[in-house]
Write a protein that holds these residues in place. Structure first.
Motif, PDB file in Angstrom:
ATOM      1  N   SER A 110      53.740  86.517 -34.364  1.00  0.00           N
ATOM      2  CA  SER A 110      55.005  86.069 -33.813  1.00  0.00           C
ATOM      3  C   SER A 110      55.671  87.200 -33.026  1.00  0.00           C
ATOM      4  O   SER A 110      55.610  88.363 -33.432  1.00  0.00           O
ATOM      5  CB  SER A 110      55.937  85.611 -34.946  1.00  0.00           C
ATOM      6  OG  SER A 110      57.255  85.420 -34.473  1.00  0.00           O
ATOM      7  N   PRO A 111      56.332  86.889 -31.891  1.00  0.00           N
ATOM      8  CA  PRO A 111      57.053  87.923 -31.126  1.00  0.00           C
ATOM      9  C   PRO A 111      58.142  88.602 -31.945  1.00  0.00           C
ATOM     10  O   PRO A 111      58.566  89.711 -31.628  1.00  0.00           O
ATOM     11  CB  PRO A 111      57.645  87.132 -29.947  1.00  0.00           C
ATOM     12  CG  PRO A 111      56.771  85.927 -29.817  1.00  0.00           C
ATOM     13  CD  PRO A 111      56.360  85.580 -31.218  1.00  0.00           C
ATOM     14  N   LYS A 112      58.609  87.952 -33.009  1.00  0.00           N
ATOM     15  CA  LYS A 112      59.670  88.525 -33.845  1.00  0.00           C
ATOM     16  C   LYS A 112      59.179  89.743 -34.623  1.00  0.00           C
ATOM     17  O   LYS A 112      59.979  90.468 -35.203  1.00  0.00           O
ATOM     18  CB  LYS A 112      60.196  87.464 -34.810  1.00  0.00           C
ATOM     19  CG  LYS A 112      60.897  86.311 -34.117  1.00  0.00           C
ATOM     20  CD  LYS A 112      61.431  85.308 -35.123  1.00  0.00           C
ATOM     21  CE  LYS A 112      62.135  84.151 -34.433  1.00  0.00           C
ATOM     22  NZ  LYS A 112      62.665  83.153 -35.395  1.00  0.00           N
ATOM     23  N   GLU A 113      57.862  89.963 -34.640  1.00  0.00           N
ATOM     24  CA  GLU A 113      57.313  91.116 -35.341  1.00  0.00           C
ATOM     25  C   GLU A 113      57.153  92.322 -34.420  1.00  0.00           C
ATOM     26  O   GLU A 113      56.397  93.230 -34.734  1.00  0.00           O
ATOM     27  CB  GLU A 113      55.950  90.778 -35.947  1.00  0.00           C
ATOM     28  CG  GLU A 113      56.006  89.863 -37.147  1.00  0.00           C
ATOM     29  CD  GLU A 113      54.644  89.710 -37.812  1.00  0.00           C
ATOM     30  OE1 GLU A 113      54.575  89.821 -39.043  1.00  0.00           O
ATOM     31  OE2 GLU A 113      53.668  89.465 -37.088  1.00  0.00           O
ATOM     32  N   CYS A 114      57.888  92.365 -33.313  1.00  0.00           N
ATOM     33  CA  CYS A 114      57.675  93.406 -32.297  1.00  0.00           C
ATOM     34  C   CYS A 114      57.929  94.810 -32.852  1.00  0.00           C
ATOM     35  O   CYS A 114      57.336  95.776 -32.373  1.00  0.00           O
ATOM     36  CB  CYS A 114      58.549  93.155 -31.077  1.00  0.00           C
ATOM     37  SG  CYS A 114      60.322  93.171 -31.427  1.00  0.00           S
ATOM     38  N   LYS A 115      58.787  94.953 -33.863  1.00  0.00           N
ATOM     39  CA  LYS A 115      59.106  96.270 -34.399  1.00  0.00           C
ATOM     40  C   LYS A 115      58.344  96.558 -35.697  1.00  0.00           C
ATOM     41  O   LYS A 115      58.562  97.585 -36.324  1.00  0.00           O
ATOM     42  CB  LYS A 115      60.612  96.400 -34.644  1.00  0.00           C
ATOM     43  CG  LYS A 115      61.454  96.314 -33.376  1.00  0.00           C
ATOM     44  CD  LYS A 115      62.925  96.478 -33.696  1.00  0.00           C
ATOM     45  CE  LYS A 115      63.770  96.381 -32.424  1.00  0.00           C
ATOM     46  NZ  LYS A 115      65.210  96.555 -32.705  1.00  0.00           N
ATOM     47  N   ARG A 118      52.883  96.262 -38.864  1.00  0.00           N
ATOM     48  CA  ARG A 118      51.746  95.358 -39.047  1.00  0.00           C
ATOM     49  C   ARG A 118      52.011  94.033 -38.352  1.00  0.00           C
ATOM     50  O   ARG A 118      53.159  93.633 -38.181  1.00  0.00           O
ATOM     51  CB  ARG A 118      51.462  95.112 -40.534  1.00  0.00           C
ATOM     52  CG  ARG A 118      50.774  96.288 -41.210  1.00  0.00           C
ATOM     53  CD  ARG A 118      50.310  95.941 -42.620  1.00  0.00           C
ATOM     54  NE  ARG A 118      49.547  97.035 -43.222  1.00  0.00           N
ATOM     55  CZ  ARG A 118      48.243  97.192 -43.108  1.00  0.00           C
ATOM     56  NH1 ARG A 118      47.532  96.303 -42.433  1.00  0.00           N
ATOM     57  NH2 ARG A 118      47.620  98.209 -43.670  1.00  0.00           N
ATOM     58  N   LYS A 119      50.941  93.368 -37.975  1.00  0.00           N
ATOM     59  CA  LYS A 119      51.019  92.074 -37.310  1.00  0.00           C
ATOM     60  C   LYS A 119      50.367  91.025 -38.198  1.00  0.00           C
ATOM     61  O   LYS A 119      49.311  91.261 -38.793  1.00  0.00           O
ATOM     62  CB  LYS A 119      50.309  92.128 -35.953  1.00  0.00           C
ATOM     63  CG  LYS A 119      50.918  93.119 -34.978  1.00  0.00           C
ATOM     64  CD  LYS A 119      52.322  92.726 -34.577  1.00  0.00           C
ATOM     65  CE  LYS A 119      52.892  93.687 -33.556  1.00  0.00           C
ATOM     66  NZ  LYS A 119      54.280  93.327 -33.173  1.00  0.00           N
ATOM     67  N   THR A 120      50.994  89.851 -38.272  1.00  0.00           N
ATOM     68  CA  THR A 120      50.478  88.765 -39.099  1.00  0.00           C
ATOM     69  C   THR A 120      49.740  87.755 -38.227  1.00  0.00           C
ATOM     70  O   THR A 120      50.341  87.093 -37.377  1.00  0.00           O
ATOM     71  CB  THR A 120      51.615  88.052 -39.848  1.00  0.00           C
ATOM     72  OG1 THR A 120      52.334  89.009 -40.637  1.00  0.00           O
ATOM     73  CG2 THR A 120      51.053  86.973 -40.766  1.00  0.00           C
ATOM     74  N   ILE A 121      48.438  87.653 -38.427  1.00  0.00           N
ATOM     75  CA  ILE A 121      47.606  86.675 -37.722  1.00  0.00           C
ATOM     76  C   ILE A 121      47.359  85.516 -38.675  1.00  0.00           C
ATOM     77  O   ILE A 121      47.015  85.719 -39.850  1.00  0.00           O
ATOM     78  CB  ILE A 121      46.281  87.312 -37.278  1.00  0.00           C
ATOM     79  CG1 ILE A 121      46.561  88.505 -36.352  1.00  0.00           C
ATOM     80  CG2 ILE A 121      45.394  86.299 -36.574  1.00  0.00           C
ATOM     81  CD1 ILE A 121      45.328  89.290 -35.976  1.00  0.00           C
ATOM     82  N   LYS A 201      46.608  94.529 -24.890  1.00  0.00           N
ATOM     83  CA  LYS A 201      46.862  95.928 -24.570  1.00  0.00           C
ATOM     84  C   LYS A 201      48.340  96.255 -24.632  1.00  0.00           C
ATOM     85  O   LYS A 201      48.735  97.356 -25.023  1.00  0.00           O
ATOM     86  CB  LYS A 201      46.312  96.255 -23.181  1.00  0.00           C
ATOM     87  CG  LYS A 201      46.456  97.723 -22.801  1.00  0.00           C
ATOM     88  CD  LYS A 201      45.834  98.010 -21.445  1.00  0.00           C
ATOM     89  CE  LYS A 201      45.960  99.477 -21.086  1.00  0.00           C
ATOM     90  NZ  LYS A 201      45.357  99.779 -19.776  1.00  0.00           N
ATOM     91  N   ALA A 202      49.174  95.329 -24.207  1.00  0.00           N
ATOM     92  CA  ALA A 202      50.602  95.599 -24.135  1.00  0.00           C
ATOM     93  C   ALA A 202      51.364  94.317 -24.400  1.00  0.00           C
ATOM     94  O   ALA A 202      50.812  93.216 -24.344  1.00  0.00           O
ATOM     95  CB  ALA A 202      50.969  96.174 -22.767  1.00  0.00           C
ATOM     96  N   ASN A 203      52.656  94.473 -24.658  1.00  0.00           N
ATOM     97  CA  ASN A 203      53.484  93.285 -24.828  1.00  0.00           C
ATOM     98  C   ASN A 203      53.890  92.740 -23.461  1.00  0.00           C
ATOM     99  O   ASN A 203      53.459  93.224 -22.419  1.00  0.00           O
ATOM    100  CB  ASN A 203      54.711  93.597 -25.694  1.00  0.00           C
ATOM    101  CG  ASN A 203      55.558  94.723 -25.108  1.00  0.00           C
ATOM    102  OD1 ASN A 203      55.527  94.979 -23.911  1.00  0.00           O
ATOM    103  ND2 ASN A 203      56.312  95.406 -25.957  1.00  0.00           N
TER     104      ASN A 203
END
Length: 253
Positions: A110-115, A118-121, A201-203
């Motif tokens: 989710s974009p809300k995890e930008c900070k 870890r990233k949730t897939i 690679k980038a947001n």
């Protein structure tokens, strides 16, 4: 269903248990090699059990009905401790329902995890029947993950989800592959259904995560300095006005 003890071990007792959905485990029968089986409160017309030797035993559910759906376990005792097998899942197909494999989709973080560090897939398997499935990821077991304890029934079909928490630097590696594989037992053999997504690679702003964090931290620091300077300047102006008013008052006197 069959159950085997450790080969050559002289265990003469074997227990069979069942756990129906939403209920606690209950013992169905206690078998001993060379003696009569003890079914307790259960009927011999419904269940049968054998223990032909000290290494193995069998358990049968007769005339299976939908209410027989559940998990069945065997256990043996040694020194007053019970040791259980992993269990066998029994499913009775409902009328009008057909064995159907799952559709698998892997969703990006989710974009809300930008900070977040870890990233949730998320992996979603849907539209399958019955619920004989397992979920695995192409990442090491030390990577945090959480899979639903049981599939959710929606009308005639089931849905199950699994979440994988990967380090942000892995997600921000262009082309890095994240694969979710759902194994489905179709009554005769197990089939695998997979889907993959790839790291970026980038947001959307064209910045890497590290650069984004540095910029936001710098901005916060600059804003704080500006607030302090503004406060000092405001205090100086207030003091200057007070002095001018005092001087004007003395002149009037």
């Amino acid at each position: 269903m069959s159950c085997n003890h450790t080969k050559g071990a002289q265990y003469y007792q074997m227990y069979w248990y069942r756990q129906l959905p939403g209920q606690t485990m209950e013992r169905v029968v206690f078998t001993t090699f060379g003696t009569t089986n003890d079914f307790g409160d259960f009927s011999r017309d419904k269940f049968a059990a054998t223990k032909p030797d000290t290494d193995r035993g069998t358990f049968t559910v007769k005339n299976v009905q939908p209410e027989d759906k559940g998990l069945y376990f065997c256990a043996r005792c040694a020194n007053y401790e019970a040791y259980f097998g992993q269990g066998t899942k029994l499913t009775v197909l409902e009328p009008g329902h057909y064995i159907t494999g799952p559709t698998v989709r892997v969703l990006p973080p989710s974009p809300k995890e930008c900070k977040s560090t870890r990233k949730t897939i998320v992996c979603v398997a849907s539209g399958f029947y019955p619920d004989h499935v397992g979920v695995k990821w192409n990442f090491g077991e030390d990577t945090p993950r959480e899979t639903d304890s049981a599939a959710l029934r929606e009308d005639k079909y089931y849905t199950i989800t699994s979440r994988l928490r990967v380090p942000a630097e892995d997600w921000f590696t262009l082309g890095k592959k994240f694969t979710c594989t759902v194994s489905f037992f179709n009554g005769t053999h197990t089939e695998d259904y997979s889907h993959s997504i790839y790291g970026v690679k980038a947001n959307l702003t064209g910045l890497t995560r590290e650069k984004y964090l540095r910029i936001t931290q710098t901005a916060k620091f600059s804003y704080g300095v500006l607030i302090i300077k503004s406060s000092v300047y405001g205090a100086f102006v207030a003091l200057l006005v007070w002095k001018l008013q005092s001087s004007a008052g003395k002149q009037n006197d």
